[in-house]
Design an enzyme around this catalytic site. Sequence first.
Site, PDB file in Angstrom:
ATOM      1  N   LYS A   1     -33.872   2.788 -41.977  1.00 18.42           N
ATOM      2  CA  LYS A   1     -33.364   4.135 -42.233  1.00 18.42           C
ATOM      3  C   LYS A   1     -34.431   4.934 -42.942  1.00 18.42           C
ATOM      4  O   LYS A   1     -35.248   4.367 -43.692  1.00 18.42           O
ATOM      5  CB  LYS A   1     -32.110   4.080 -43.127  1.00 18.42           C
ATOM      6  CG  LYS A   1     -31.245   5.301 -42.990  1.00 18.42           C
ATOM      7  CD  LYS A   1     -30.467   5.239 -41.698  1.00 18.42           C
ATOM      8  CE  LYS A   1     -29.344   6.198 -41.597  1.00 18.42           C
ATOM      9  NZ  LYS A   1     -28.419   5.757 -40.528  1.00 18.42           N
TER      10      LYS A   1
ATOM     11  N   SER B   1     -29.319   5.200 -28.174  1.00 21.70           N
ATOM     12  CA  SER B   1     -30.745   5.217 -28.543  1.00 21.70           C
ATOM     13  C   SER B   1     -31.471   4.056 -27.863  1.00 21.70           C
ATOM     14  O   SER B   1     -32.609   4.185 -27.400  1.00 21.70           O
ATOM     15  CB  SER B   1     -30.908   5.049 -30.052  1.00 21.70           C
ATOM     16  OG  SER B   1     -30.807   6.284 -30.701  1.00 21.70           O
TER      17      SER B   1
HETATM   18  N1  GLU Z   1     -28.385   7.672 -37.286  1.00 21.48           N
HETATM   19  C1  GLU Z   1     -27.579   6.941 -36.346  1.00 21.48           C
HETATM   20  C2  GLU Z   1     -26.871   5.790 -37.034  1.00 21.48           C
HETATM   21  O1  GLU Z   1     -26.695   5.796 -38.233  1.00 21.48           O
HETATM   22  C3  GLU Z   1     -28.372   6.526 -35.115  1.00 21.48           C
HETATM   23  C4  GLU Z   1     -29.494   5.582 -35.351  1.00 21.48           C
HETATM   24  C5  GLU Z   1     -30.362   5.338 -34.133  1.00 21.48           C
HETATM   25  O2  GLU Z   1     -30.045   5.810 -33.053  1.00 21.48           O
HETATM   26  O3  GLU Z   1     -31.376   4.663 -34.303  1.00 21.48           O
HETATM   27  O4  GLU Z   1     -26.389   4.891 -36.408  1.00 21.48           O
END
Ligand code: GLU
Length: 472
Positions: free
Chosen positions: A107, A363
Amino acid sequence: MSESIEYSFFESVIKSFDKAAKFTKWDIGILEQIKACNSVYRMKFPVRIGDNIEVIEAYRVQHSHHKTPCKGGIRFSMAVNQDEVMALAALMTYKCAIVNVPFGGAKGGIKIDPKKYTSFELEKITRRYTSELVKKNFIGPGIDVPAPDYGTGAREMAWILDTYVAMHPGEVDSAGCVTGKPVSQGGVRGRTEATGMGVFFGIREVCSMAVVMQKLDLTTGIKDKTVVVQGLGNVGYHTAKYFREGGAKVIAIAEWEGAIYNADGLNEEEVFQHRTASGTILNFPGGTNLKLTTDALELECDILIPAALENVIDGGNAPRIKAKIIGEAANGPLTPEADEVFATKGTLVIPDMYLNAGGVTVSYFEWLKNLSHVRYGRMEKRFTENMNKHILGQIEELTGKEVSEGEKLFIEHGADEVDLVHSGLEETMITATREIMDIWRSNPDIPDMRTAAYVCAINKVGTSYAELGIFP
Ligand code: GLU
């Protein structure tokens, strides 16, 4: 939040992890490795804003390398701090494991209020952040792949891509260094709505389970269920949309400035348009104002969906919440104290780390598309259509009957990229729901669905570490 206790988000993730670890067979060393954050990169960099230099604080945390690349969004928010980014990175590891997306969790966060900057300034900040990641080898299609999160979207991902490409000329797979990109920049169709759609598929699957619904004194299915959605951002908006289209009634939508209510159901698009035009969700012509966001959370309803930020439901307000099902579309909207209240009350909490996995699932599809350098459906769409036409023609000839034009179009249709992405997501969410429910059913001592989800994740990551031979 109704209590003013300072809450460590990472500690609450550890707490939930430890609660679940008791139901697994892994030795302490493996468990310690699974829950540890492997790499934490905290940076500060200067950016010229107007006549001043601002020192920006930012993070990237790679929680686990049991599979690479690492994966997880980047958020822009004043609440960003190391603890929060670590917690969110850990949740990404578990989330990816549950939905069988072969990434370690990560993250990122930049501590800014994006509303206070022009888009030119935001671009400078995003590009500088990306170059810091490049310098420390914290980004790349095989290393760590960011994505949108709270406060960021496709625009920021395009800036990240462009900066990365500029620093890696000629790298053939560079489009896979970030996901959630605009389609014109290598994004995949279906990514924008993915998280909300995944939330819908997950809750729909739970609601199709007769035994689970009986315990909650609810009928099976989505139709006519009353739903409250907190947050009308990308996730909340799409969640509300799919519930409305599925026949549920979205009776209230809450935002930070207040909430609106209509017992017959709200249309999220109309509410969104109203908010864009007037700057507030309040005074929507088709609804009644509720003064506080919390008033909406505490409404009588079947399903409550917190789709904004973490820790909005804690030990203080949990006893007043009347929903029978809580679907965590946001990351970490409930504290462990709230979990305990709901376990006692018999409220079903469908946990974040699997329910909001639609975003990272799509993704993954985007990343695969980038590595394969071809749009989904390109090779087979026309072939399927020709074959379907032929089969249909044969059936008509043999039976002497004609299929209607509408049916013909439907049957002959070969899958486009968006069809394949949606069906891949549906399959992923249904399989994950069933897997977690099977774990929960097979061990009656597991107190709630979150713990079952953690058990599922711990077992998968544990197996991966064990098979890597790190712990012979
Ligand atoms: N920010 C999104 C999550 O918390 C997507 C993360 C991603 O696609 O890598 O799952």
